[in-house]
Design a protein around this motif. Structure first.
Motif, PDB file in Angstrom:
ATOM      1  N   ALA A 644      18.253 -26.159  11.698  1.00  5.94           N
ATOM      2  CA  ALA A 644      17.398 -25.187  11.013  1.00  5.94           C
ATOM      3  C   ALA A 644      16.183 -24.824  11.865  1.00  5.94           C
ATOM      4  CB  ALA A 644      16.960 -25.748   9.663  1.00  5.94           C
ATOM      5  N   ALA A 645      15.624 -25.821  12.558  1.00  9.30           N
ATOM      6  CA  ALA A 645      14.448 -25.549  13.395  1.00  9.30           C
ATOM      7  C   ALA A 645      14.788 -24.584  14.523  1.00  9.30           C
ATOM      8  CB  ALA A 645      13.907 -26.860  13.966  1.00  9.30           C
ATOM      9  N   ARG A 647      17.299 -22.410  14.510  1.00  2.84           N
ATOM     10  CA  ARG A 647      17.678 -21.119  13.939  1.00  2.84           C
ATOM     11  C   ARG A 647      16.455 -20.277  13.568  1.00  2.84           C
ATOM     12  NH1 ARG A 647      22.959 -19.814  12.241  1.00  2.84           N
ATOM     13  NH2 ARG A 647      24.197 -20.406  14.073  1.00  2.84           N
ATOM     14  N   THR A 648      15.367 -20.911  13.225  1.00  2.00           N
ATOM     15  CA  THR A 648      14.166 -20.177  12.802  1.00  2.00           C
ATOM     16  C   THR A 648      13.156 -20.022  13.936  1.00  2.00           C
ATOM     17  OG1 THR A 648      13.200 -22.256  12.009  1.00  2.00           O
ATOM     18  CG2 THR A 648      14.423 -20.915  10.409  1.00  2.00           C
ATOM     19  N   THR A 649      13.569 -20.357  15.155  1.00  2.00           N
ATOM     20  CA  THR A 649      12.669 -20.284  16.309  1.00  2.00           C
ATOM     21  C   THR A 649      13.015 -19.077  17.167  1.00  2.00           C
ATOM     22  OG1 THR A 649      12.337 -22.679  16.395  1.00  2.00           O
ATOM     23  CG2 THR A 649      11.972 -21.471  18.434  1.00  2.00           C
ATOM     24  N   ASP A 650      12.006 -18.446  17.715  1.00  2.01           N
ATOM     25  CA  ASP A 650      12.217 -17.379  18.701  1.00  2.01           C
ATOM     26  C   ASP A 650      12.618 -18.056  20.014  1.00  2.01           C
ATOM     27  OD1 ASP A 650      12.105 -15.387  20.594  1.00  2.01           O
ATOM     28  OD2 ASP A 650      10.226 -14.524  19.871  1.00  2.01           O
ATOM     29  N   LYS A 671      22.415 -20.511  19.892  1.00  2.00           N
ATOM     30  CA  LYS A 671      22.532 -19.636  18.716  1.00  2.00           C
ATOM     31  C   LYS A 671      23.825 -19.877  17.943  1.00  2.00           C
ATOM     32  CE  LYS A 671      19.775 -15.896  20.752  1.00  2.00           C
ATOM     33  NZ  LYS A 671      19.830 -14.541  21.368  1.00  2.00           N
ATOM     34  N   GLN A 675      26.255 -25.668  11.863  1.00  2.00           N
ATOM     35  CA  GLN A 675      25.482 -26.526  10.969  1.00  2.00           C
ATOM     36  C   GLN A 675      26.289 -27.759  10.576  1.00  2.00           C
ATOM     37  OE1 GLN A 675      23.794 -24.473   7.643  1.00  2.00           O
ATOM     38  NE2 GLN A 675      23.239 -26.329   6.538  1.00  2.00           N
TER      39      GLN A 675
END
Length: 691
Positions: A644-645, A647-650, A671, A675
């Motif tokens: 999750a970290a 996936r939510t990071t640029d 990318k 999961q």
């Protein structure tokens, strides 16, 4: 001996005018200098040597400049400095060295070379503007910093503050103290002057060594009165010159002056060595071919007539090699014994053993003579093909030549070897000059030698008898063992800053990390010997899912002790600790601040920086999130948090914190990470050829 002998045809000692397209002289020169093909080709027109040999005055000046650069730059990443010591390329000439440095390094060069009353910098160095760059001069020395305009140079000088020393223009006379400092430095560098100069003129040879750790690391050390240049680009110090540690063609080797009092006599050298170390095996004064017999014993061979005859031939060739200035580097860096030591890859950085100068000449015998020699080492010579017998004969001749050169180039500063025990073992012990501990060398009658550092007083060595064993190998005789141990001792004396204890891979002497500066992921990577990349991490995520039970969070402690265990040892308790243990990354001890800190916290980054290791930004983000869950959690839970970290990071922004460019294939891998932990193995295998 096996029935089929291992072929060993010595590689031709390549000269400048080779016709082998693989060894194109232009390409060889470019490998050493970094020049463009056009420049290298132009410089080689009518050249006698691949790399020009400087005049004595030019060599002294270049050695002084290089020593100042080594001191100022220290261990550094050439990707951040535009090249090793900021050098993009250089053009060596007999009476001049043209250097092209990265524009960003002009200020750093000025700072490195500026003379200070305290003794740093290069005393007497002056500059002048020229149409093609800035010329730096010392008596007998010219160094052109090409493609730097005088206006840019003056601007760089102008950026220095009033309390900073600076380089002075050519019209400034010598200042008080400069002459004395110059004389002192010339004496200091005398023994290593040619080696320093030759290394500078071939500085791009280090490029191949920076692909692993990415660092250039050279420094000088004094051992038994002799100054040596140490190369530690791959985090393992070696005193061997670059051209021998990489088994490079003789065309790239530097010529030089034969050390005083003149060429060594290999016959005298092998007899003296055997008389000193193994007097019982020294040939009697009445024996014929005394030196040849001594060489045979040194090399672990019998004194059969065919071998004694071969040894006489080898000693003749060795005499010519030792008197030839083209091969003067056999005397350098502790002598040729360094090339006789056993290395995992054949030599320190190469894949093949480095053949001694004269190998082609020593094997240039009639085929029947080589067969007779090879037949001596075959248990069934009648069934052995002639080619194999010839190759075996050549191999033994080169073997004998190695040991003749090793004995003849043994440094004159000798150690005292004393009996140790009743079995004839010899030992030498000396205190380390700058810290607690003893350097111990032993050589047994069977030829086994050991070089170690003992009684160091380091807590991390409690399980290893407070000892670092630098080298333990077998030599063909006790005398040969002494030669190899003495050479290995040069490196052992400086190895502690590079040594890690075996359990947690922590540096025995951690690097100093400034308390004032906040470490960043990028700064830690820049200083690391090894950084764990995400692609490497991805290779074990699937297996970890199958093998790992519940783990703790970072705040619970990466390494924990078991209160029910009889031993006080701590053990890995978090995902970070398990992965660090798997990949031999340094881990904190129970009770240290970093032990309960997240991997992206200043405390943990300081720990990594102190032990010169790093996690790449993507690994850091994944593990920080995975271990942020307190208490006992399954691998599935921690993986989902790490997933999750990321996936939510640029990811593109995160890639900017890396030192090296990040490939698009790696970003695609991250990318596409699943999961579901059960899919990790298939995911990794799918991307094996695309990352």
């Amino acid at each position: 001996m096996p029935d089929t002998l291992t072929p060993y045809t010595p590689r031709q000692q390549w000269g400048l005018r080779t016709t082998d397209t693989v060894l194109d002289p232009v390409a060889l020169r470019q490998m050493a200098t970094g020049e463009s093909e056009e420049t290298a080709r132009a410089e080689l027109t009518d050249a006698q040597h691949l790399i020009s040999t400087p005049t004595p005055g030019q060599a002294r000046g270049e050695a002084r400049v290089f020593q100042a650069l080594i001191t100022a730059y220290g261990r550094h990443r050439p990707i951040l400095t535009g090249g090793p010591f900021g050098i993009r390329s250089l053009t060596p000439r007999t009476d001049e060295l043209v250097v092209r440095i990265a524009p960003s390094q002009v200020d750093r060069w000025i700072d490195a070379l500026a003379y200070r009353q305290g003794g740093t910098g290069v005393a007497g160095l002056r500059w002048a503007g020229r149409r093609d760059g800035i010329i730096l001069t010392l008596p007998g020395t010219k160094m052109l910093l090409a493609e730097i305009s005088e206006s840019d140079w003056r601007a760089a000088l102008g950026r220095r503050t009033a309390d900073q020393s600076s380089l002075m223009p050519h019209w400034i006379p010598q200042l008080p103290g400069e002459a004395e400092h110059t004389a002192t430095e010339d004496v200091e560098l005398a023994g290593a002057c040619d080696h320093l100069c030759a290394t500078l003129r071939r500085i791009r040879l280090v490029d191949a060594l920076t692909r692993g750790s990415g660092h250039v690391h050279l420094f000088t050390t004094r051992h038994h009165g002799d100054l040596h240049l140490i190369e530690a680009c791959e985090a393992t110090p070696t005193v061997l010159p670059l051209w021998t540690s990489r088994s490079l063609p003789l065309a790239l080797w530097p010529a030089g002056s034969i050390p005083a009092p003149g060429p060594s006599d290999p016959r005298t050298a092998v007899l003296d060595l055997l008389t000193e170390i193994e007097p019982a095996h020294a040939p009697s004064s009445a024996a014929d071919h005394r030196a040849a017999r001594a060489l045979c014993h040194l090399a672990g061979l019998s004194t059969a007539p065919v071998l004694v005859q071969a040894a006489e031939h080898v000693l003749d060739v060795a005499t010519h090699v030792l008197a030839d200035p083209a091969h003067a580097s056999v005397y350098a860096s502790g002598g040729w014994a360094g090339s006789c030591r056993t290395y995992p890859e054949g030599t320190v950085h190469g894949t093949d053993p480095c053949l001694p100068p004269g190998a082609e000449k020593v094997t240039n015998l009639p085929e029947d003579a080589l067969q007779r020699l090879g037949r001596h080492f075959s248990s069934r010579s009648s069934d052995t093909p002639r080619t194999d017998l010839v190759n075996a004969g050549q191999e033994e001749l080169v073997h004998l030549l190695d040991w003749a050169l090793a004995a003849a180039t043994r440094p004159t500063s000798r150690r005292d070897w004393n009996p140790h025990g009743a079995d004839g073992t010899l030992q030498h012990r000396q205190q380390l000059p700058d810290r607690e501990g003893t350097l111990t060398l032993t050589a047994s009658t069977t030829g086994v030698y050991r070089v170690s550092l003992e009684a160091l007083g380091l807590s991390d060595l409690a399980d290893e008898d407070d000892t670092v064993e630098w080298e333990r190998e077998a030599a063909p005789s006790q005398s040969a063992a002494v030669l190899l141990a003495e050479h290995a001792a040069i490196e052992a004396a400086v190895c502690l800053p590079f040594q890690r204890e075996h359990r947690k891979q922590r540096l025995l002497l951690p690097s100093t990390v400034s308390a004032a500066a906040e470490p960043t992921i990028r700064s830690v990577i820049a200083g690391a010997d090894h950084a764990l990349g995400f692609f490497t991490l991805a290779s074990v995520l699937g297996p970890l899912h199958d093998r790992v039970g519940p783990t703790q969070g970072a705040t619970d402690g990466h390494w924990r002790t078991d209160p029910h265990s009889d031993t006080p040892r701590d053990h890995p308790a978090t995902l970070t600790a398990l992965i660090s243990d798997w990949f031999e990354l340094p881990s904190p001890h129970h009770g240290e601040t970093a032990n309960t800190a997240a991997v992206d916290s200043p405390a943990y980054l300081r720990h990594l920086a102190a032990h010169r290791a790093a996690l790449d930004p993507f690994v850091t983000r994944y593990l920080a999130a995975a271990d942020s869950l307190a208490g006992a959690r399954t691998f599935e839970e921690r993986h989902v948090a790490g997933f999750a970290a990321l996936r939510t990071t640029d990811l593109s922004a995160l890639a900017c914190t890396e030192v090296h460019p990040v490939r698009e294939g790696l970003l695609r891998l991250i990318k596409s990470m699943p999961q579901d932990p059960a899919q990790l193995n298939a995911w990794y295998e799918r991307h094996l050829d695309r990352a």
